[in-house]
Design an enzyme around this catalytic site. Structure first.
Site, PDB file in Angstrom:
ATOM      1  N   TYR A 142     -29.770 -14.972   8.462  1.00 18.50           N
ATOM      2  CA  TYR A 142     -28.872 -13.824   8.606  1.00 18.50           C
ATOM      3  C   TYR A 142     -28.959 -13.417  10.080  1.00 18.50           C
ATOM      4  O   TYR A 142     -29.951 -12.846  10.511  1.00 18.50           O
ATOM      5  CB  TYR A 142     -29.384 -12.711   7.692  1.00 18.50           C
ATOM      6  CG  TYR A 142     -28.499 -11.513   7.438  1.00 18.50           C
ATOM      7  CD1 TYR A 142     -27.294 -11.305   8.097  1.00 18.50           C
ATOM      8  CD2 TYR A 142     -28.898 -10.565   6.491  1.00 18.50           C
ATOM      9  CE1 TYR A 142     -26.507 -10.190   7.820  1.00 18.50           C
ATOM     10  CE2 TYR A 142     -28.114  -9.445   6.210  1.00 18.50           C
ATOM     11  CZ  TYR A 142     -26.925  -9.260   6.881  1.00 18.50           C
ATOM     12  OH  TYR A 142     -26.159  -8.153   6.608  1.00 18.50           O
ATOM     13  N   LYS A 170     -25.481 -16.905   7.768  1.00 17.88           N
ATOM     14  CA  LYS A 170     -24.547 -15.794   7.681  1.00 17.88           C
ATOM     15  C   LYS A 170     -24.507 -15.178   9.065  1.00 17.88           C
ATOM     16  O   LYS A 170     -25.463 -14.554   9.520  1.00 17.88           O
ATOM     17  CB  LYS A 170     -25.013 -14.762   6.651  1.00 17.88           C
ATOM     18  CG  LYS A 170     -24.104 -13.525   6.630  1.00 17.88           C
ATOM     19  CD  LYS A 170     -24.597 -12.462   5.703  1.00 17.88           C
ATOM     20  CE  LYS A 170     -23.691 -11.232   5.678  1.00 17.88           C
ATOM     21  NZ  LYS A 170     -23.120 -10.787   6.952  1.00 17.88           N
TER      22      LYS A 170
END
Lengths: 317, 317, 317, 317
Positions: A142, A170
């Site tokens: 992330y 992500k």
């Protein structure tokens, strides 16, 4: 826990980062979680991401996190994968959250680099490798420098994709240029690796550039729009994709509802997402977690008015 | 100075930010400026931008800036507009540079917000208004937080576009999401306003989003590529645009030529652009201005090898 | 230009960074520069620093900078050294300003690391070496990360002190811990090197730590106070030094005069310094340079009231 | 838990932030915690601070945190107060850690502003008020922008001191100028409020300025030195205080042991503190928590050599 198919690789599509509905008392509203998940599934999303920034993960206790995740897993019922944020400062703490996520039935983990501490690329790589070794689920990195104050380097992502540590990325860095340089290298080094953009305002361009999917906070409010955008892009119909993105970019203006003299941008944006989902009749209560400042009446009206313009209010609302 | 047509509004197309060729002694190489400008014009660019970051404006004396600008104006000979950077810390100093640019025959000015000083949105707006009032040329705002350490706010840009202070925006902020929200508001408030992106790796997505043009540093090296990309996008041929952008993003890897232990990213990137333009036979000498660290032999070879892969070396080179 | 004694090494004492008095029309008010310099000399300061941040150097044109500097040199008349800021983005431009400063009769130069550009320690060291080689005056490094967005590293300062490139350091970094580690190393490597702190609120602690002098913006307003503080510290009377510093820290609250909704911190602080010097009857006009926001009436009254509390208003004011 | 005297107000003195000794397997080494606490108490410290940055709080699981805290409370046995860091992203999570700290027998809590999330002064004030209301212990605000990426504002601290929300401030901001302005205002608004500086290199100046105490990471390594420094300052013997500080600043160079190409500054500094405490024979194992990079042999030798110079190695080591 239901029996599941293996996690798809690369994982693709629209994966909204669910807001976490709360009761007026500040507890997780399990019924509303289920209704929100159901609504998103009906809209055709390809996965659910729980306990990210939009999910107020940083504001929830460990128990609240588990409660919200379990409700979403139950609602998904194996129809789409459920990704779980495991937001903690460093490795051992992330592993504790990973255990919770496994127990709750998540299909994949989404973890940041270490934060609060000062860190180093070698430590970040080791962090993800230890996480992969210690948790029996695919791991997404992330990349969210606004929260973590470190940007994942190109070399780190490529190495961890190539050796199988990471299943995907992500990317909430907002750095589309870096991503454009990274994508072809990733395709060569790790064809099953999945790149999801969190940049909800430039999804058409990101899909044109070759990302696999999108994790749009605004997808809580208008999942149908993001599914249409994604499908238009997959079909190569870029004019439709652009028009849909323009429409969603206009709707995004709800995040400016809050008065900046009274509250921060995060209170305003998360408050507006929850207000909108509530006004659409999907969750029972728009409360955000303390110490965020709640939207006032005029600010609420701002959200309602934008939703109306977008045709997203239920009849009679 | 030739007689000129009025500055087009909105101004559109590919507008490379020219590197400033230097002699081995560090003076502006006027012949090479002319050759570079001629090469770019032959490639079909729609404007020339002198004295930006790629032009090493911050490294050039006032006299060197004028020399380079005059040479480019002469080479352009009115065929395309010449935009001139007026990079100075604050208003009175920018106005001095604006006078120089007017004398040299520039068609428009490109100015940043104040830097070195701490500033405020009200001061930034006043800065541009005083600049517009004091200089008889269209003014573009240059949004480059990496250099100026302030991002132009949405409200500031909209106000200065609507009241005619600004003719356009050169957006080198890398913040594509903000730009996506700004574009429709600008179209409504100031239809003749021109938005040029300096984000050379995401030009296809930016054109899909509706920007008017692009100011790519890499356009010094492969202007033909950026012209093809721009024309494909204008024709709605997004697959061709994307492939061209992917190719250019791969070529961009020349900026990593420099060893980060020995030099900064700016020395590496500007050194690589100049090395490439030199290796292509367009300018005589690849020197960058002091105190930047020059590329070494192996670093030069890295650039040559990437150019070769891209088919951009002249025969026999 | 008067004949001068060699520049003292290490240079020591209170060296106020003079504000640059302007006329209502925004030009340098030469008479007020002279009066301010005379006032400071009467207070017993040990040097004058022109064209620093307090002097609004970033706002003045080259001609304005020379005018202010010449007036101060004339007023100093060789009684104390005059240091001149040469604030420009990079080496060649700083050298142009250095020539101006030499012509104006300055005794030493004060230069920052390159700014606007991204830079690297090797480039910063080369920058100062080229400056020292090209300008026939002692050079002080001006460490001011709030403006330059780079902190001079310990290794860079030590190397440039040891090899004689730098005569001293003006430390406006606010990083007292780094300075504490640097001081003993400097004493060992370059005993004649001068360290001046720009941190006007912690002068007692800095003198206790071993700095040679202080460059306090607030010294424009209360030079006598800083001279008393310096002399108490030199005499080892730390209680007196602390009380004087406490008093000056309270007076420093004038910098908060400006309404933060209307102006930035720089407009507020520089506006307050000039308002105070004007209210004390030393300069004719409190105007700051555009595009800074001027203080309003109530903001002016705030400054007056603090001056009154401090007993710094002339009788009848 | 032993019966305790009320928490002193203002709380004063030397309060080392204990490193958390680990076994080679990465578990908390309870015996070494006790030995370290005992060693510090013997040196005459006035409090113990557990689970701060030096304590690697961000790397420890909840259970590890409790284990370390309990061991220290037991070792302190009520002789000095034990402060406990409750490092978590936001309010509800901090309250969970506060419950753990109360159970473990801590005497006060040390909490930062929210991090990971974007926040706002109003939210920060509400955060501390909710924490004070929810936890039955005095609360110190921990101002550490390097970790939290927000600086506590002067207004926030003053308001929370005046209304009794906060018992004190641990200032690790490194911003000594701001602190100098804050101190007299705090003395006026809240005389029992305690200001502890975490800036271990400028303790003499901070005590001269009026802080109540110091929380020096280096105090793990040389607590006797900090106690001598504190006592000299209390006695007004500033020359002795300065000499002691100079000596400790030289010793602080152990934090540069780690090779910056291999590890971050945090791995280097924490690794060096633990190496030093181990080499002095106080804790069994110098291991730091994963994913920090451990010091190598040469790096260890660097620490040993500095300790030797400082006369801090046991005989025969």
């Amino acid at each position: 826990m239901t029996l599941r198919a293996p996690f798809p690789a690369p994982f693709r599509g629209v994966v909204p980062p669910l807001v976490t509905p709360l009761t007026p008392e500040g507890e997780v509203d399990v019924d509303s979680v289920r209704r929100l998940a159901g609504h998103l599934l009906d809209a055709g999303v390809h996965g659910l991401f729980l306990l990210g920034s939009s999910g107020e993960a940083a504001y929830l206790t460990d128990i609240q996190r588990r409660t919200a995740l379990e409700a979403a897993v139950e609602a998904a019922a194996g129809r789409v994968p459920v990704l779980a944020g495991v937001i903690e400062t460093t490795t051992a703490r992330v592993l504790d959250r990973a255990k919770d996520a496994v127990k709750a039935g998540a299909d994949a983990l989404v973890a940041t680099a270490p934060f609060y501490t000062r860190t180093h690329p070698a430590e970040i790589a080791d962090h993800f490798r230890r996480l992969r070794a210690g948790a029996d689920l695919p791991v997404f990195a992330y990349d969210i420098p606004a929260a973590v104050h470190t940007k994942l380097s190109r070399d780190t992502v490529l190495a961890l994709a190539a050796d199988g540590t990471l299943a995907g990325l992500k990317d909430s860095s907002g750095d589309e240029g870096s991503l454009r340089r990274l994508l072809p290298a990733l395709r060569a080094a790790a064809p099953a690796f999945s790149v999801l953009t969190g940049a909800e305002l430039t999804v058409d361009g990101a899909l044109l550039a070759g990302v696999d999917g999108v994790v749009p906070g605004l997808g809580n409010v208008d999942a149908h729009g993001y599914v249409r955008l994604y499908e238009a892009a997959r079909a190569g119909d870029w004019d439709t994709a652009r028009r849909e993105q323009d429409r969603l970019a206009a709707l995004f203006a709800i995040v400016d509802a809050g008065d900046p003299a009274r509250m921060g941008g995060s209170s305003s944006a998360l408050g507006a997402f929850k207000a909108a989902v509530h006004l659409r009749g999907i969750i029972d209560c728009p409360a955000t977690a303390a110490p965020q400042v709640p939207l006032g009446e005029a600010e609420f009206a701002h959200v309602r008015s934008r939703l109306g313009e977008a045709g997203l209010l239920p009849e009679g609302a």
